[in-house]
Write an enzyme that holds these catalytic residues in place. Structure first.
Site, short mmCIF file in Angstrom:
data_model
loop_
_atom_site.label_atom_id
_atom_site.label_comp_id
_atom_site.label_asym_id
_atom_site.label_seq_id
_atom_site.Cartn_x
_atom_site.Cartn_y
_atom_site.Cartn_z
N GLY A 138 59.68 42.92 45.59
CA GLY A 138 59.43 44.31 45.94
C GLY A 138 60.08 45.32 45.03
O GLY A 138 60.13 46.51 45.36
N GLU A 162 61.89 37.01 44.41
CA GLU A 162 60.49 36.64 44.19
C GLU A 162 59.69 37.83 43.63
O GLU A 162 58.77 38.32 44.28
CB GLU A 162 59.86 36.18 45.51
N GLY A 180 56.85 39.76 41.69
CA GLY A 180 55.51 39.50 41.17
C GLY A 180 55.07 40.66 40.33
O GLY A 180 54.96 40.58 39.11
N CYS A 225 28.42 50.93 44.56
CA CYS A 225 27.77 51.79 45.55
C CYS A 225 28.71 52.02 46.73
O CYS A 225 28.45 51.62 47.86
CB CYS A 225 26.45 51.17 46.01
N GLU A 226 29.85 52.58 46.43
CA GLU A 226 30.89 53.00 47.37
C GLU A 226 31.64 54.13 46.66
O GLU A 226 31.45 54.36 45.46
CB GLU A 226 31.89 51.87 47.68
#
Length: 403
Positions: free
Chosen positions: A222, A263, A265, A332-333
């Site tokens: 985090g 951890e 990432g 198409c959004e």
């Protein structure tokens, strides 16, 4: 010193491999890993790359070459890690709402395991008792990261066993004589304040006396990554010193040799990544000018899903007049990458670079609208190589025909 690919390098890659294309810079991953190992050298620490951020097998192999361990969120990720050459002792598997059979597969593979529910902890005790060391993921009831969608330690989170259920945990440990090696917690993502990690470790300190075989305190990841020039990353040296002070001052920590695991990432791979796209069309709707590109939320969903900010640069026209453009995708959004963003004059055909795209970019991509996933390219030592080819139409049919 900043480790970043140049505009010329990125344009060369766009010409060679086409767009859209994901580009990763190996030396940036290395620099981020060295930041971690340098900052935490004052503690007994192990770093596990949270590979859910980016699982391309070549990236996993490169991370392994740095001496980093690996954290997995599914057994398929465990299998990828093994395929990439990681030793089982370098692999951590943290379960989350999964079938117990997946935990059994992890035991057969011989990897480290964290369990996040009383249900699976009891099943583990029934199956393995004291024979297989295990970790327990706790929910610390800490709100961290400032975004409920990426915070995982608050009191409404699905992750981990709530700390207030510690008596139930201890009953299972005693009933099945569980060998608890690790206590784990993870509060969220984009955590800027070292105090959040210190608060978490103090919660774990209170539980240490109940687990005589404890060897590891796992504080998850985090760490904050700066997505804009105004943001700052987590001050790792300050965090390391605060954690060391907590260990030195806490009476329950004295005399007990506990290792700290992290951890990260996003911290390792976010800034190494670029998504290169081309401008398909410009459209002036009188209130704003849209720059429609040949990508969308199917390739990079973070802006739509999290309202995440990604810096964008016009690589093709660096000297153009700065003007506001709304960069949108071809799905198409409503798939907007940036609204009224000041960019050098954008023209149809220009190549744009979307920065900080290494983490949860390709990894969260899809074939929505039957669009194809892009290629991935790794740059190492100034040389680029293809590490995943772009999809072709036939790939859309691969698992549907000839059944």
């Amino acid at each position: 010193m900043s480790v970043q690919l140049t505009r010329e390098q990125l344009l060369t890659i766009a010409r060679e491999y086409g767009t859209p294309v994901y580009v990763y810079h190996a030396e940036k991953i290395k620099a981020q890993f060295q930041k971690l190992t340098s900052a935490f050298s004052i503690l007994d620490t192990k770093i596990f790359y949270a590979c859910k951020a980016l699982t391309n097998i070549q990236i996993l192999r490169y991370v392994k070459s740095l001496g980093c361990n690996i954290d997995c969120s599914s057994f398929n990720e465990v299998q990828l890690a093994l395929h990439a050459g990681f030793d089982p002792r370098q692999i951590l598997y943290t379960s989350n709402g999964i079938s117990f059979s997946e935990i059994q597969d992890a035991v057969k593979a011989g990897v480290h395991i964290n369990i996040d529910s009383l249900s699976n902890l009891e099943k583990f005790g029934q199956a393995y008792g004291h024979d297989y060391p295990v970790g327990i993921r706790l929910r610390p009831n800490i709100m961290a990261g400032g975004n409920m969608k990426i915070a995982t330690g608050h009191d409404r989170s699905k992750f981990g066993i709530p700390v207030e259920q510690h008596r139930e945990i201890l009953n299972l440990v005693q009933q099945y004589q569980l060998h608890v090696r690790t206590l784990h917690l993870h509060s969220g993502s984009d955590i800027k304040e070292p105090e959040v990690f210190v608060k978490g470790i103090e919660i774990l300190f209170d539980l240490i006396p109940h687990f005589p075989e404890l060897e590891v305190l796992d504080l998850g990841g985090g760490f904050k990554v700066p997505y804009s020039s105004e943001e700052k990353e987590t001050p790792l040296p300050e965090l390391a010193h605060q954690l060391k002070s907590a260990f030195d001052l806490h009476p329950l920590a004295n005399g007990k040799s506990l290792q700290i695991w992290f951890e990260p990432g996003k911290f390792l791979v976010s800034e190494c990544g670029y998504l290169l796209v081309s401008v398909n069309v410009l459209k002036d709707n009188t209130k704003e000018v849209f720059a429609g590109v040949n990508s969308g939320l199917n390739h990079l969903i973070r802006p739509t899903l999290y309202d995440a900010y990604h810096r964008i640069e016009n690589l093709s026209n660096p000297d153009g007049v700065m003007k506001p453009f709304t960069v949108t995708g071809y799905i198409c959004e409503t798939d907007t990458f940036a609204t009224d963003r000041l960019l050098n004059q954008v023209r149809e055909g220009d190549v744009l670079a979307i920065y900080n795209a290494g983490a949860y970019g390709f990894e969260m991509s899809s074939n929505y609208n039957s669009r194809l996933k892009p290629a991935e390219v790794l740059v190492e030592g100034g040389m680029s190589r293809l590490i995943r080819r772009a999809e072709q139409f036939e790939d859309l049919l691969r698992f549907q025909e000839n059944l």
